[in-house]
Design a protein around this motif. Structure first.
Motif, short mmCIF file in Angstrom:
data_model
loop_
_atom_site.label_atom_id
_atom_site.label_comp_id
_atom_site.label_asym_id
_atom_site.label_seq_id
_atom_site.Cartn_x
_atom_site.Cartn_y
_atom_site.Cartn_z
N PRO A 133 0.82 -1.22 0.00
CA PRO A 133 0.00 0.00 0.00
C PRO A 133 0.86 1.26 0.00
O PRO A 133 0.84 2.06 0.93
CB PRO A 133 -0.81 -0.14 1.29
CG PRO A 133 0.07 -0.93 2.21
CD PRO A 133 0.83 -1.88 1.33
N ARG A 134 1.63 1.42 -1.06
CA ARG A 134 2.52 2.56 -1.23
C ARG A 134 2.39 3.07 -2.66
O ARG A 134 2.13 2.29 -3.58
CB ARG A 134 3.98 2.18 -0.98
CG ARG A 134 4.28 1.67 0.42
CD ARG A 134 4.35 2.83 1.43
NE ARG A 134 4.81 2.38 2.73
CZ ARG A 134 4.05 1.85 3.67
NH1 ARG A 134 2.75 1.67 3.43
NH2 ARG A 134 4.54 1.47 4.83
N LEU A 135 2.61 4.36 -2.85
CA LEU A 135 2.66 4.96 -4.18
C LEU A 135 4.07 5.50 -4.42
O LEU A 135 4.59 6.25 -3.59
CB LEU A 135 1.64 6.09 -4.30
CG LEU A 135 0.17 5.69 -4.23
CD1 LEU A 135 -0.72 6.93 -4.13
CD2 LEU A 135 -0.24 4.84 -5.43
N LEU A 136 4.68 5.11 -5.53
CA LEU A 136 6.03 5.60 -5.85
C LEU A 136 6.02 6.67 -6.93
O LEU A 136 6.92 7.49 -7.00
CB LEU A 136 6.92 4.43 -6.28
CG LEU A 136 7.25 3.40 -5.19
CD1 LEU A 136 8.20 2.34 -5.74
CD2 LEU A 136 7.86 4.06 -3.96
N GLY A 137 5.04 6.65 -7.81
CA GLY A 137 4.93 7.70 -8.82
C GLY A 137 5.78 7.49 -10.05
O GLY A 137 5.38 7.86 -11.16
N SER A 138 6.96 6.93 -9.88
CA SER A 138 7.85 6.66 -11.01
C SER A 138 8.86 5.60 -10.58
O SER A 138 8.90 5.20 -9.42
CB SER A 138 8.56 7.94 -11.47
OG SER A 138 9.39 8.45 -10.43
N GLY A 139 9.66 5.18 -11.53
CA GLY A 139 10.64 4.13 -11.25
C GLY A 139 10.57 3.07 -12.32
O GLY A 139 10.38 3.36 -13.50
N GLU A 140 10.71 1.81 -11.93
CA GLU A 140 10.65 0.68 -12.87
C GLU A 140 9.31 -0.02 -12.72
O GLU A 140 9.02 -0.61 -11.68
CB GLU A 140 11.80 -0.30 -12.60
CG GLU A 140 13.16 0.25 -12.94
CD GLU A 140 14.22 -0.85 -12.88
OE1 GLU A 140 14.17 -1.77 -13.72
OE2 GLU A 140 15.07 -0.79 -11.98
N HIS A 141 8.49 0.04 -13.77
CA HIS A 141 7.14 -0.54 -13.73
C HIS A 141 7.19 -2.00 -14.17
O HIS A 141 7.79 -2.33 -15.18
CB HIS A 141 6.20 0.25 -14.65
CG HIS A 141 4.76 0.12 -14.28
ND1 HIS A 141 4.04 -1.01 -14.53
CD2 HIS A 141 3.92 0.99 -13.65
CE1 HIS A 141 2.80 -0.85 -14.08
NE2 HIS A 141 2.70 0.36 -13.55
#
Length: 215
Positions: free
Chosen positions: A175-183
């Motif tokens: 239950p976390r939001l990262l917004g960007s990175g490796e999908h």
């Protein structure tokens, strides 16, 4: 029969398996470590670190399946370490210290040759320059009838998914939001690749989903 599995692979609610700006200090990128808040307190993880105690229940039940029936592992070079380009020497031997948790052969995808690295506890890192299929062939032979587990990271799992080579994928959705990175799944048509959801179990720390490839 050898199966190819991914287990305990954690992603954010918005689908990222690693956050932005990965560095040696933040190997999973900014916010990436927090994805594993469900896993670190478990009894399984604590025992891997030589400690006692830890939480039990559904999260630990999933965590405990790491390495169960597995005879060999595959991982990408980025998961093995932060070094890029040709290996300057053989000094870097992984993030896990002298006794990594694999206790068997691990095949590391790379573009640059390097001799195998023998570690304590039976782990041997082999470096494969011929791509994902060569790594899988070697891992399958080394597994001697047991399963092969794809350890990560995101790019490695995606390559094996795209090729339809993974039989079972356990994803823990934190239950976390990262917004960007490796999908992990962006652009992949999983139903077309033959995958269906066979398990879906929510806990306070994560939602555990198992995707199985139809034979």
């Amino acid at each position: 029969m050898t199966r190819v599995r991914v287990h305990n692979f954690t992603i954010s609610l918005d689908g990222y398996g690693a956050g932005p700006r990965q560095t040696r200090e933040d190997p999973l990128g900014v916010g990436g470590e927090e994805l594993h808040d469900w896993y670190i307190p478990t009894r399984t993880f604590q025992r891997m670190g030589g400690k006692s105690g830890g939480t039990t229940g559904v999260d630990d039940d999933f965590a405990a399946r790491f390495g169960e029936g597995v005879g060999a592992w595959i991982m990408g070079r980025n998961m093995f370490g932060p070094i890029r380009g040709p290996w300057p020497d053989d000094t870097w031997r992984g993030w896990w210290g002298k006794n990594p948790p694999y206790h068997g052969p691990v095949f590391v995808l790379t573009h640059h040759d390097r001799p195998p690295a023998q570690m304590e506890g039976g782990t041997v890192f082999h470096f494969v320059t011929g791509g994902i299929r060569e790594a899988l062939e070697r891992a399958t032979a080394a597994a001697a009838g047991k399963d092969v587990e794809i350890g990560g990271g995101v790019a490695t799992v995606r390559q094996y998914l795209e090729a339809g080579l993974i039989d079972e994928l356990h994803v823990a959705i934190a239950p976390r939001l990262l917004g960007s990175g490796e999908h992990l799944l962006y652009g992949l048509d999983l139903p077309d690749l033959g995958y269906e959801c066979t398990t879906h179990v929510p806990t306070a720390g994560a939602t555990h989903v198992v995707l199985t490839r139809r034979q």
